[in-house]
Write a protein that holds these residues in place. Structure first.
Motif, PDB file in Angstrom:
ATOM      1  N   PHE A   1       0.443  -4.596  12.387  1.00 30.57           N
ATOM      2  CA  PHE A   1       0.176  -6.050  10.979  1.00 30.57           C
ATOM      3  C   PHE A   1      -1.243  -5.748  11.115  1.00 30.57           C
ATOM      4  O   PHE A   1      -1.868  -6.456   9.850  1.00 30.57           O
ATOM      5  N   TYR A   2      -1.938  -6.386  12.393  1.00 35.15           N
ATOM      6  CA  TYR A   2      -2.958  -6.700  11.881  1.00 35.15           C
ATOM      7  C   TYR A   2      -4.194  -5.798  11.373  1.00 35.15           C
ATOM      8  O   TYR A   2      -4.534  -5.635  10.273  1.00 35.15           O
ATOM      9  N   LEU A   3      -4.319  -4.052  12.341  1.00 30.97           N
ATOM     10  CA  LEU A   3      -4.761  -3.435  11.444  1.00 30.97           C
ATOM     11  C   LEU A   3      -4.538  -2.657  10.309  1.00 30.97           C
ATOM     12  O   LEU A   3      -5.629  -2.677   9.501  1.00 30.97           O
ATOM     13  N   GLN A   4      -3.788  -3.299   9.587  1.00 32.43           N
ATOM     14  CA  GLN A   4      -3.198  -2.469   8.918  1.00 32.43           C
ATOM     15  C   GLN A   4      -3.452  -3.974   7.705  1.00 32.43           C
ATOM     16  O   GLN A   4      -3.912  -3.893   6.472  1.00 32.43           O
ATOM     17  N   SER A   5      -3.572  -5.318   8.047  1.00 40.36           N
ATOM     18  CA  SER A   5      -3.999  -6.157   7.021  1.00 40.36           C
ATOM     19  C   SER A   5      -5.661  -5.757   6.665  1.00 40.36           C
ATOM     20  O   SER A   5      -6.391  -6.469   5.747  1.00 40.36           O
ATOM     21  N   ARG A   6      -6.691  -4.662   7.373  1.00 40.72           N
ATOM     22  CA  ARG A   6      -7.426  -4.472   7.346  1.00 40.72           C
ATOM     23  C   ARG A   6      -7.631  -3.333   6.587  1.00 40.72           C
ATOM     24  O   ARG A   6      -8.765  -2.568   6.936  1.00 40.72           O
ATOM     25  N   GLY A   7      -6.544  -2.451   6.324  1.00 39.78           N
ATOM     26  CA  GLY A   7      -6.647  -1.748   5.616  1.00 39.78           C
ATOM     27  C   GLY A   7      -6.468  -0.368   5.266  1.00 39.78           C
ATOM     28  O   GLY A   7      -6.640   0.449   4.948  1.00 39.78           O
ATOM     29  N   ILE A   8      -6.001  -0.548   7.531  1.00 39.70           N
ATOM     30  CA  ILE A   8      -5.720   0.804   7.811  1.00 39.70           C
ATOM     31  C   ILE A   8      -4.238   1.388   7.517  1.00 39.70           C
ATOM     32  O   ILE A   8      -3.385   0.323   7.684  1.00 39.70           O
TER      33      ILE A   8
ATOM     34  N   GLU B   1       2.578  -7.129  16.165  1.00 43.45           N
ATOM     35  CA  GLU B   1       1.640  -7.784  15.751  1.00 43.45           C
ATOM     36  C   GLU B   1       0.291  -6.911  14.794  1.00 43.45           C
ATOM     37  O   GLU B   1      -0.739  -7.037  14.864  1.00 43.45           O
ATOM     38  N   ALA B   2       0.166  -5.879  16.299  1.00 44.39           N
ATOM     39  CA  ALA B   2      -1.413  -5.032  16.497  1.00 44.39           C
ATOM     40  C   ALA B   2      -1.119  -4.264  15.187  1.00 44.39           C
ATOM     41  O   ALA B   2      -2.075  -4.229  14.265  1.00 44.39           O
TER      42      ALA B   2
END
Lengths: 262, 416, 480
Positions: free
Chosen positions: B371-378, B368-369
């Protein structure tokens, strides 16, 4: 703001998706153009959050049918980070806590990832601090938040404000806000919706997922859609939201039954 | 487990015997201690996997090393040192105190003082009869013995680099902190070849004394480290032991703390990272012999490649230790499906009015963490790096302030 | 079950079950050698495969040493000073309950387990084991209508030899450990349950173990097999008289769950615990293990351990089938000089297997109470999950509470979470309850029962209330 010549930002066609082999979306159709604000309403379990997760590319959700075009290009093969870098933003209903990762560093890395994609220069630590401090005002956040770990120990309202802050930094073209209003008191709701309104312009679009009219009093949608059983069963203007507020969702069920019959 | 009086004959026993034969006759202030420990090793079996405490810790690679003592080491590869730090370089054959002005409050112990104090802690802390301790005592011909009086303003740094020399090198440290004394000490152990570093640290804290000890250990796939720390605390003293280890083929880390009459504050922070075929094993033991002591322990492990990480943390709260407040947490990241984690937090309590808790988690990076970072373009790699760094930083940030010059985070994550 | 009245009778004395039944007993002489093993097998008229099984186990046992890793304190057991077979003398074949010796029926009546047609429990079938033999099994016929087999293991060996042969020793091999090997060599009776494919067992099944003779060792063996889609809930109870010598009870329980099968195994263990100075009591050295070999199968252990001088038991689950589930809910209460070393092993082999461990230890008096558990994630346990919670409550400053969780993982996509804490009954809690008019002892038992709620809620109705009262009873006089 509706303008029919405005470019289509996102076009969802017959989208079906499942989680753990359980179908959740059963043929969603939705077109969003630049400058528009859409509200997506519906009961719990109707598929609203799933739609937002599918658009953001959450790995647990599998698309089984249909297509999503983002500015005319297929969105579905893209990784979640690629989607973010080209301007798709998901404001989470439950932002995850990430202990140990500094909020400031996280915001800088993600902002720069988006800026590189846009052909802009990366911001160094100092330039970024200036930028973020300016944007902090938008959500009336205390700069002390920046030194804490991502979402860790944040109250519900602080987490949601942090989401809007990220939106302000990333300047997305399509922002999907999943129940950004849930768990907010009236002051926080004003701050959050004020932020969303300030960020909305003719070039971008917003999809608000919500249960409540109260958010729509503060952010005026151009379109309102009602979801049930994994598809959009009715669309209309903001009058539809008022109707829902007055009559509840039962008549939606009846329409759904009628739809099943055909 | 009862030691069998008849010595088993493992490869490690043979190795140990050859090592003992190669040693020069005991001499100098440590002669008596050396002789006694060498005699002890004649009958003491080297650790083997049938012993519960060594079940997951195979020391066989040590038997592959050359069984000879390294008499002197070259200059360490170390960052330049600031004026604010007092650095002692160990093992170069020179007197480590030569040419160094010790900061106010620090003074070397005399031979008589050393004789009187050495090993006292082990007798109390049940470390007596432990092979890694005996091995160190049998070899070490020099002890860094320091008395600490009042607040030592400048942090102290002990640096020992075994380099690529072949053989065994022993480091022995004794710290006596008087009432209200304060010391910050960073101990750096390096190796870049096929050798064994044996570290033995004893510290005694009188009341209201405060010690911050950091162990920064960066090794080599062919190098082994046996690090044993024994700390005795009198009431109102305050100890923080922080260790960060990476890169050794085998590392066995044994911090042991004893609160003589309770009432003291103990903090343990450890981070071990294994990759390739490395093994890192931490066996900690904290004992409260009196009431109202506190413990805050966090052990972290990262296992990648074929690496194996072991943690065993004992907390003993006997009847006299009422109102103890002890918390222990073990968090392990398993990054590869060929790596292994074994963790065992242990609580032994015979006192009813205590607050004791432990927890343990083993997992990979939280999806989940990520994905969250990925969803911010990382990107996924960058997101994993961010999370890994955050995971490690929680321990690294607790190291004594001088550790920064050694770039611990960068070294730690080198090659992961 | 009229658990209320049943327990109500108990409250006045610490161990109500301590009586001895005067009955003529057939015993073989004390001592153990290969001939004794053969004699037991002969008495039970066993087929050759079972004799071979016993002899193999015996020969292996001779090579083993009693485990010492739990650090339990007891003098060495003299295995030659134990009677390995004792049976009440009665007619050879008990075709109906009417033929069972009335003294035995009375004994079980007194234990609150009425067996006769008129008085027996309406929704629970009971297999009653007295010393080394099963004396009666109720509702056999009704269960047979559903295809469910519920009988003593002795009867099963004769009536269903193929089933016994197929499953016996597959979960707990005869060479598994010291006590399992001993049991495999000399086991005398126990229960056998077989639930065929697709059948949901229509009633609770229950075995009641009673040790009566002072010098015997009870070595019962239980085997439960649930075929594809079958389900069963099984309860076990046990008591023994008060003797000032120690009696050995070394049981083996094996559970097998095939695809989609579910087995719930509940124990209320109330063996005689010895007196307050630790004289006498049962050594309860038990190996219990379930094998979730089928996909989506589930095995759930619930136990309330209040008796025995020493308890050494780790009901475990081997989670082999994909998506299988293992559960362990335990309350272990020790008082006086009791020692308990109990916990579970959850061995995750298959993908997406899940396990939950909830352990509540209560230590009072001079007792020692340890949780010892293993959670292991094998290389193929992709996306497996475990959650463990181990809480200890200490009453008085002479009792010990230890927690030894062994956690091992070889699978990055598996997650393990373990939490442990200790507490005591706080003055504030007691004061609060007392200030609401609840008396001291009731307040204690209320707090203790609250502490154990997560476990009690897993017990079948009949047991939950009983377990609650049992704890209150055991704790009497240990606080304040």
């Amino acid at each position: 703001m509706i303008s029919l010549d405005a470019p289509v930002l996102i076009e969802i066609r017959d989208l079906c998706a499942c989680v753990d082999d359980q179908p959740i979306l059963n043929g969603v159709n939705l077109t969003i153009r630049a400058g528009e604000i859409h509200a997506l309403m519906g009961r719990n379990g109707s598929g609203k959050s799933t739609l937002s997760k599918v658009l953001a590319g959450h790995p647990a959700y599998k698309v089984t049918e249909g297509s999503v075009l983002y500015r005319g290009e297929d969105l579905l093969p893209l990784e979640p980070d690629e989607r973010s870098r080209i301007g798709l933003f998901l404001g989470f209903q439950y932002p995850v806590e990430i202990p140990g990762v500094s909020n400031l560093e996280f915001l800088r890395v993600s902002t720069n990832a988006r800026r590189l994609e846009q052909g802009l220069e990366e911001l160094d630590t100092f330039a970024f601090e200036d930028f973020v401090r300016e944007r902090l005002g938008l959500v009336q956040m205390d700069p002390a938040f920046l030194d804490r770990s991502v979402n860790e120990g944040f109250s519900g309202g602080e987490k949601k404000r942090n989401e809007i802050l990220q939106m302000a930094l990333l300047e997305p073209l399509v922002a999907i806000l999943d129940e950004t209003d849930s768990g907010l008191d009236i002051d926080a709701l004003r701050i959050v919706s004020g932020g969303v309104n300030q960020l909305a312009n003719v070039d971008n679009a917003t999809l608000l997922i919500t249960h409540y009219q109260r958010l729509l009093d503060l952010i005026k949608p151009d379109y309102v859609h009602v979801m049930a059983a994994g598809r959009i069963v009715r669309s209309g203007d903001k009058a539809l939201a008022l109707e829902l507020e007055q009559r509840g969702y039962e008549w939606v069920d009846r329409e759904l039954d009628a739809l099943e019959m055909t | 487990m009862v030691e069998s009086p008849i010595k088993n004959s493992s490869a490690l026993d043979d190795w140990c015997e050859r090592l003992l034969h190669s040693l020069e006759a005991p001499s100098g202030p440590m002669a008596a201690c050396q002789a006694q420990s060498r005699n002890q090793l004649e009958t003491l079996s080297a650790p083997h996997r049938r012993q519960e405490a060594w079940r997951f810790c195979d020391l066989a690679p040590i038997a592959e090393l050359e069984p000879r003592q390294i008499r002197s080491l070259g200059e360490p590869s170390a960052p330049s040192v600031s004026d604010q730090v007092t650095r002692l370089v160990l093992g170069t054959g020179q007197d480590p105190f030569a040419g160094v002005t010790l900061p106010k409050g620090l003074s070397p112990l005399s031979d008589a003082e050393l004789k009187h104090s050495l090993g006292q802690t082990f007798n109390l802390a049940t470390s007596k009869g432990q092979w890694p301790v005996a091995l160190n005592q049998a070899i070490a011909s020099q002890v860094i013995g320091l008395r600490v009086r009042g607040t030592v303003d400048n942090p102290l740094e002990l640096v020992c680099d075994a380099g690529a020399d072949r053989g065994v090198f022993a480091v022995r440290v004794l710290l006596l902190l008087e009432e209200k004394a304060k010391l910050e000490l960073l101990q750096v152990q390096l190796s870049s070849g096929a050798n064994l570093t044996s570290v033995l640290v004893e510290a005694h804290l009188q009341s209201e004394a405060k010690l911050r000890h950091g162990l920064l250990a960066f090794g080599h796939p062919q190098a082994a480290l046996l690090a044993h720390l024994d700390v005795e605390q009198e009431p109102s003293s305050d100890v923080s032991l922080v260790s960060v280890c990476q890169g050794w083929g085998v590392i066995r880390h044994e911090p042991q703390l004893i609160q003589l009459n309770g009432g003291a504050k103990s903090q343990l922070r450890a981070l071990q990272l294994v990759q390739a075929n490395q093994l890192a094993d931490t066996h900690s033991c904290v004992r409260f012999n009196g009431p109202e002591g506190t413990l805050d322990q966090l052990h972290k492990a990262v296992a990648a490649g074929h690496g194996r990480s072991v943690f065993n943390g004992v907390v003993q709260v006997p009847r006299e230790a009422q109102r103890t407040d002890a918390a222990q947490l073990s968090r392990s990241l398993l990054l590869s499906d060929r790596a292994r984690i074994d963790t065992k937090p242990e609580l032994e309590i015979v006192a009813d009015d205590v607050k004791c808790a432990h927890g343990a988690t083993v997992s990979r990076l939280q999806p989940e963490a990520l994905f969250y970072l990925q969803s911010r373009g990382i990107s996924p790699d960058q997101a994993a790096q961010l999370l890994l760094r955050a995971f490690c930083d929680e321990v690294i940030c607790m190291l004594p302030s001088t550790a920064g010059a050694w770039r611990p985070l960068a070294r730690l994550l080198d090659g992961v | 079950m009229t658990s209320q009245s049943h327990v109500g009778q108990l409250v006045s004395q610490p161990y109500k079950y301590g009586f001895v039944t005067e009955i003529e007993t057939e015993k073989i002489p004390k001592g153990l050698d290969e001939d004794v093993v053969r004699l037991i097998s002969e008495k039970k008229n066993e087929p050759q495969f079972l004799l071979d099984f016993r002899i193999r186990a015996y020969r292996h046992w001779l090579k083993l040493q009693a485990p010492d890793w739990a650090g339990l304190g007891y003098p060495p057991i003299d295995y030659q000073d134990i009677v390995y077979y004792a049976a009440p003398k009665q007619k050879e074949k008990k075709n109906s309950l009417d033929e069972v010796d009335p003294t035995l029926l009375e004994t079980f009546d007194k234990l609150g387990i009425p067996l006769s047609e008129q008085k027996r429990l309406s929704n629970v079938a009971v297999d009653a084991v007295f010393d080394s033999v099963s004396i009666a099994t109720t509702y056999k016929e009704k269960l047979a209508e559903h295809g469910v087999v519920f009988c003593s293991i002795t009867d099963a060996v004769n009536e269903y030899p193929e089933l016994v042969r197929r499953y016996l020793g597959t979960v707990v091999p005869s060479n598994d450990n010291y006590f399992a090997a001993l049991n495999s060599a000399v086991f005398s009776d126990g229960s056998f349950v077989f639930i065929p494919r697709g059948v949901e067992c229509p009633m609770e099944l229950s075995s009641y173990f009673r040790i009566n003779s002072g010098d015997i060792g009870q070595f019962e063996r239980t085997l439960i097999v649930a075929e594809e889609g079958a389900s069963v809930s099984y309860l076990e109870g046990c008591t023994a008289p008060m003797f000032d010598t120690n009696t050995l009870h070394a049981a083996v329980v094996e559970l097998v769950a095939l695809d989609d099968a579910s087995i719930k195994y509940s124990t209320v263990q109330n063996w005689y615990a010895g007196d307050e100075n630790g004289v006498g009591g049962i050594y309860n050295f038990v190996t219990k293990r379930g094998h979730c070999c089928g996909e989506r199968s589930k095995i759930s252990w619930s136990q309330v351990e209040t008796g025995s001088a020493i308890t050494w038991k780790y009901p475990s689950c081997i989670l082999q089938g994909a998506d299988s589930v293992g559960e362990f809910y335990s309350v272990a209460l020790t008082n006086h000089r009791q020692q308990a070393d109990t916990g579970t092993k959850m061995i995750h082999l298959g993908p997406r297997t899940r396990s939950t461990i909830v352990s509540k230890g209560i230590s009072a008096g001079h007792s020692a109470n340890s949780y010892r558990g293993l959670v292991q994630m094998g290389p193929k346990a992709v996306n497996a999950k475990n959650y463990s919670q181990c809480d200890s409550m200490l009453i008085g400053d002479q009792a010990g509470a230890n927690t030894y969780p062994y956690i091992r993982s070889q699978q990055p996509d598996a997650s393990i979470e373990h939490e442990a804490s200790t507490c005591r009954i706080s003055e504030d809690q007691l004061f609060y309850l007392q200030s609401r008019g609840i008396d001291f002892e009731a307040a204690i038992s209320m707090i203790v029962s609250g502490f154990c709620r997560d476990v009690f809620s897993q017990l079948p109705m009949e047991f939950a209330a009983e377990a609650d009262k049992l704890l209150a009873l055991k704790l009497e006089g240990s606080v304040g």
